[in-house]
Design a protein around this motif. Structure first.
Motif, PDB file in Angstrom:
ATOM      1  N   SER A  61       0.829  -1.200   0.000  1.00  0.00           N
ATOM      2  CA  SER A  61       0.000   0.000   0.000  1.00  0.00           C
ATOM      3  C   SER A  61       0.866   1.253   0.000  1.00  0.00           C
ATOM      4  O   SER A  61       1.742   1.403  -0.831  1.00  0.00           O
ATOM      5  CB  SER A  61      -0.954  -0.022   1.197  1.00  0.00           C
ATOM      6  OG  SER A  61      -0.224  -0.105   2.420  1.00  0.00           O
ATOM      7  N   ASN A  62       0.628   2.119   0.984  1.00  0.00           N
ATOM      8  CA  ASN A  62       1.378   3.366   1.080  1.00  0.00           C
ATOM      9  C   ASN A  62       1.444   3.807   2.544  1.00  0.00           C
ATOM     10  O   ASN A  62       0.916   3.134   3.437  1.00  0.00           O
ATOM     11  CB  ASN A  62       0.736   4.458   0.217  1.00  0.00           C
ATOM     12  CG  ASN A  62      -0.741   4.647   0.545  1.00  0.00           C
ATOM     13  OD1 ASN A  62      -1.115   4.932   1.673  1.00  0.00           O
ATOM     14  ND2 ASN A  62      -1.586   4.449  -0.477  1.00  0.00           N
ATOM     15  N   TYR A  64       0.045   6.274   4.104  1.00  0.00           N
ATOM     16  CA  TYR A  64      -1.228   6.653   4.730  1.00  0.00           C
ATOM     17  C   TYR A  64      -1.956   5.422   5.271  1.00  0.00           C
ATOM     18  O   TYR A  64      -2.497   5.450   6.382  1.00  0.00           O
ATOM     19  CB  TYR A  64      -2.105   7.391   3.713  1.00  0.00           C
ATOM     20  CG  TYR A  64      -1.487   8.665   3.190  1.00  0.00           C
ATOM     21  CD1 TYR A  64      -1.453   9.812   3.974  1.00  0.00           C
ATOM     22  CD2 TYR A  64      -0.927   8.705   1.931  1.00  0.00           C
ATOM     23  CE1 TYR A  64      -0.872  10.987   3.505  1.00  0.00           C
ATOM     24  CE2 TYR A  64      -0.336   9.872   1.441  1.00  0.00           C
ATOM     25  CZ  TYR A  64      -0.310  11.007   2.236  1.00  0.00           C
ATOM     26  OH  TYR A  64       0.265  12.154   1.785  1.00  0.00           O
ATOM     27  N   VAL A  65      -1.987   4.366   4.486  1.00  0.00           N
ATOM     28  CA  VAL A  65      -2.624   3.127   4.937  1.00  0.00           C
ATOM     29  C   VAL A  65      -1.908   2.583   6.162  1.00  0.00           C
ATOM     30  O   VAL A  65      -2.538   2.129   7.121  1.00  0.00           O
ATOM     31  CB  VAL A  65      -2.628   2.077   3.805  1.00  0.00           C
ATOM     32  CG1 VAL A  65      -3.098   0.720   4.331  1.00  0.00           C
ATOM     33  CG2 VAL A  65      -3.519   2.538   2.659  1.00  0.00           C
ATOM     34  N   VAL A  67      -0.144   4.222   8.455  1.00  0.00           N
ATOM     35  CA  VAL A  67      -0.426   5.050   9.628  1.00  0.00           C
ATOM     36  C   VAL A  67      -1.825   4.781  10.158  1.00  0.00           C
ATOM     37  O   VAL A  67      -2.035   4.617  11.371  1.00  0.00           O
ATOM     38  CB  VAL A  67      -0.253   6.549   9.288  1.00  0.00           C
ATOM     39  CG1 VAL A  67      -0.760   7.418  10.438  1.00  0.00           C
ATOM     40  CG2 VAL A  67       1.209   6.853   8.992  1.00  0.00           C
ATOM     41  N   ILE A  68      -2.790   4.715   9.262  1.00  0.00           N
ATOM     42  CA  ILE A  68      -4.175   4.463   9.680  1.00  0.00           C
ATOM     43  C   ILE A  68      -4.298   3.103  10.359  1.00  0.00           C
ATOM     44  O   ILE A  68      -4.925   2.967  11.420  1.00  0.00           O
ATOM     45  CB  ILE A  68      -5.128   4.544   8.470  1.00  0.00           C
ATOM     46  CG1 ILE A  68      -5.202   5.988   7.954  1.00  0.00           C
ATOM     47  CG2 ILE A  68      -6.520   4.039   8.847  1.00  0.00           C
ATOM     48  CD1 ILE A  68      -5.976   6.126   6.660  1.00  0.00           C
ATOM     49  N   TYR A 194      -4.010  -3.075   5.747  1.00  0.00           N
ATOM     50  CA  TYR A 194      -4.600  -2.573   6.991  1.00  0.00           C
ATOM     51  C   TYR A 194      -4.468  -3.608   8.101  1.00  0.00           C
ATOM     52  O   TYR A 194      -4.188  -3.265   9.257  1.00  0.00           O
ATOM     53  CB  TYR A 194      -6.083  -2.222   6.776  1.00  0.00           C
ATOM     54  CG  TYR A 194      -6.316  -0.975   5.981  1.00  0.00           C
ATOM     55  CD1 TYR A 194      -6.220   0.283   6.577  1.00  0.00           C
ATOM     56  CD2 TYR A 194      -6.636  -1.039   4.633  1.00  0.00           C
ATOM     57  CE1 TYR A 194      -6.449   1.438   5.835  1.00  0.00           C
ATOM     58  CE2 TYR A 194      -6.861   0.108   3.894  1.00  0.00           C
ATOM     59  CZ  TYR A 194      -6.760   1.344   4.505  1.00  0.00           C
ATOM     60  OH  TYR A 194      -6.973   2.485   3.767  1.00  0.00           O
TER      61      TYR A 194
END
Length: 243
Positions: A61-62, A64-65, A67-68, A194
């Motif tokens: 992913s990246n 942002y994914v 961190v979330i 995630y």
């Protein structure tokens, strides 16, 4: 589902029961021994997160994914700790009853669900080398985790054979979650990073909130620090060799 997936998932889940076995041989565990084991566990879990789960999540992913997912894992464990009564290992042998034991087992089982989903989804991923890496990372940290589950139960005066049974049941929950991850991973492949990040956040929360403070609470900071580093390096070396 391929047989290699089933065996990989089964071995990963069995590591929890494997880690519980040494508790059957323990009679008197010193503060220093307990603190060193806790710190060694912390080192393995940190390495599993930073060297296994987090890079795998970034690969799929990246930032942002990642961190979330880490934040969700952290906040879920934080909420779980608030909801479930918390007991320190040294202070529960005469206080906690069957209700506290049940809540503890529920907490550990819930913690194993996202780990199992991550393993299963990793095997379902189009990246063929991802499943074994994630399975090994989580399986290795399941060994000391199983030991801690059994140690907690032993301090609650639970019979030794029951400690092994209950620790194995938490691993069974992870096995079932892994199978679910394999079946649904193909349809919801976007959930995989995630799940990996979630498990990383949950592990880091346990390490910083529970294991490190507990291992440094009895004046054994140097031994615990050394054990932490050994556990960290052990995980990295084994992961590198078996990749």
């Amino acid at each position: 589902m391929e047989s290699v997936h089933v065996w990989g998932i089964l071995i990963t889940s069995f590591c929890t029961a494997l880690g519980a076995l040494p508790v059957l041989l323990i009679r008197n565990l010193s503060h220093k021994g307990k603190d060193s084991l806790l710190a060694f566990t912390a080192g393995i879990m940190v390495a599993a997160s930073t060297y296994g789960l987090i890079p795998s999540a970034l690969k799929l992913s990246n930032l942002y994914v990642l961190v979330i997912g880490i934040l969700i894992g952290t906040f879920v464990l934080l909420l779980l700790e608030i909801v479930v009564p918390h007991h320190d290992l040294d202070n529960t042998s005469q206080q906690a009853g069957s209700a506290s034991i049940l809540l503890f087992l529920v907490a550990m089982s819930l913690h194993n669900i996202p780990e199992g989903l991550s393993v299963g989804m990793s095997y379902a991923s189009e990246y063929k080398d991802l499943g074994p890496i994630v399975s090994f990372a989580i399986g290795l940290q399941n060994v000391p985790e199983g030991f801690l589950v059994a140690l907690f139960l032993m301090l609650q005066q639970v019979r030794r054979w029951k400690t092994l049974l209950y620790a194995s049941l938490t691993g069974l929950i992870e096995f079932i979650a892994s199978l679910a991850g394999v079946y649904f991973g193909g349809s919801f492949e976007g959930v995989i990073p995630y799940g990996l990040a979630f498990s990383a956040g949950a592990m880091l929360f346990i390490v910083y909130k529970e294991l490190i403070p507990e291992s440094h609470g009895d004046g054994n900071e140097r031994a615990s620090t050394l054990a932490f580093i050994i556990g960290f390096l052990t995980m990295i070396v084994l992961t590198s060799i078996l990749r």
